[in-house]
Each structure stands twice: as C-alpha cells, then as structure tokens.
Design an enzyme around this catalytic site. Structure first.
Site, short mmCIF file in Angstrom:
data_model
loop_
_atom_site.label_atom_id
_atom_site.label_comp_id
_atom_site.label_asym_id
_atom_site.label_seq_id
_atom_site.Cartn_x
_atom_site.Cartn_y
_atom_site.Cartn_z
N ARG A 178 0.82 -1.21 0.00
CA ARG A 178 0.00 0.00 0.00
C ARG A 178 0.85 1.26 0.00
NH1 ARG A 178 -2.75 -3.87 2.84
NH2 ARG A 178 -1.56 -3.35 4.68
N GLU A 227 7.74 -11.16 14.05
CA GLU A 227 7.36 -11.86 15.28
C GLU A 227 7.70 -13.35 15.19
OE1 GLU A 227 3.44 -12.41 18.15
OE2 GLU A 227 3.31 -11.19 16.34
#
Length: 183
Positions: free
Chosen positions: A70, A107
């Site tokens: 984006r 993560e």
C-alpha cells in the site's frame, strides 16, 4: 472538513481517516482487530486528503520511497504531488538481480526488503519514506537502513495510521515520523 486543495488541520485529517477505517475482527488471526484502509483509499476525496497531508510531511525530499504494497499507492500519489520520483521498496524476491537487501525480524521469523542495486542513483539524495501503517516499526526501520546503506539521506517517514500500543516509534527513534492518525 476542508477541501483537498486547502490545507486541512491535523485533527480534521485524523477524524476523517477514523471515519473511513473499517475494522475487521479476527484477521489475520484470532484476536486481532485489523484496521482496513481500503475504504479510505477507494474514496477520491479521502485519497486526496491523505495524499496532501503526507506530501506536506515529505516536503523538500528529492525522492519518495513507498513500501510494498500500500505504500506504493500512497508513495506514488505523494511523489506526483511533490513533483518527484518514487522508489518502490519491494518484499524480498520480487525484483530481478542485482538488488540491495535488508533483512529484519518479524514476530515469527525474518523478512527482507529490496531495492534495485543499479539504475537508480541514491548517493546523496534526500529520500522520504511513505507507508500505510506503523505497527512494530520493523519495516520502516529496515527501509531506512536499506536506503542509508545505498547512500541516501533519509529525511523522515510518514504513515496514515499508527498503532501506538505496538510502540513502533521505539524501533525508529532516530527518524522523524509523521502519523496522520494514531490509535
């Protein structure tokens, strides 16, 4: 709300963004409240308001770097508004060689961002980073390192949405960051 051609205050821009956010529960995994900017970007006035506010933050840059994916949309719009070029910072494996690459920790593993290693001279150029969301800060931090290693001067970064609870600014504490809306 002021028109896109008139400067809007930060609080007006923030309120407008909040009104266009779509919350998607349990995406991409259970317990996550995904903040979808698609309705904002699909609205002509919304896209203009966000583009103007991001361009204001990026003033003076010679080049805009939009982060996959984006950030490409927003970075291109900002570059047009500023009269600059746009550099697409791609996810690893999307560009033909040779590339410059920066690996960063996620993560649950690692990822890489890439830019072309030739064909675009970055040495000494002022570059401003644009992305949609600042979460943990890893993507913006990796982009800043990648551009720095390529010889560019990173003048700052701007995002549409900042998820403050994830403390992304800690990962990019040496960088001037503008957030249009913080939750």
């Amino acid at each position: 709300m002021t028109g896109a051609t008139e400067p809007a205050s930060g609080s007006e821009v923030s309120a407008f963004i909040a009104s266009k956010l779509r919350e998607v529960p349990d995406f991409p995994e259970l317990g996550v409240q995904f903040k979808d900017l698609t309705p904002l970007l699909a609205d002509a006035h919304g896209l203009a308001v966000v583009t103007d506010a991001l361009a204001q933050a990026a003033r003076g840059a010679e080049l805009v770097a939009g982060i996959d994916a984006r950030g490409f949309l927003l970075g291109a719009a900002v570059a047009i508004r500023l009269g600059t070029g746009v550099l697409a910072v791609r996810k690893g494996g999307k560009l033909p060689p040779p590339v410059r690459s920066e690996t960063y920790v996620l993560e649950y593993g690692t990822a890489a961002l890439e830019i072309p290693a030739d064909g675009i001279e970055l040495t000494g150029r002022s570059v401003f980073i644009i992305d949609d969301v600042l979460a943990t800060g890893g993507t913006v931090a990796a982009t800043a390192k990648l551009l720095d290693h390529a010889g560019a001067t990173v003048t700052g970064a701007a995002v549409v949405l900042e998820l403050a609870a994830l403390q992304g600014r800690a990962a990019i504490s040496g960088l001037r960051v503008t957030s249009l809306h913080t939750i």
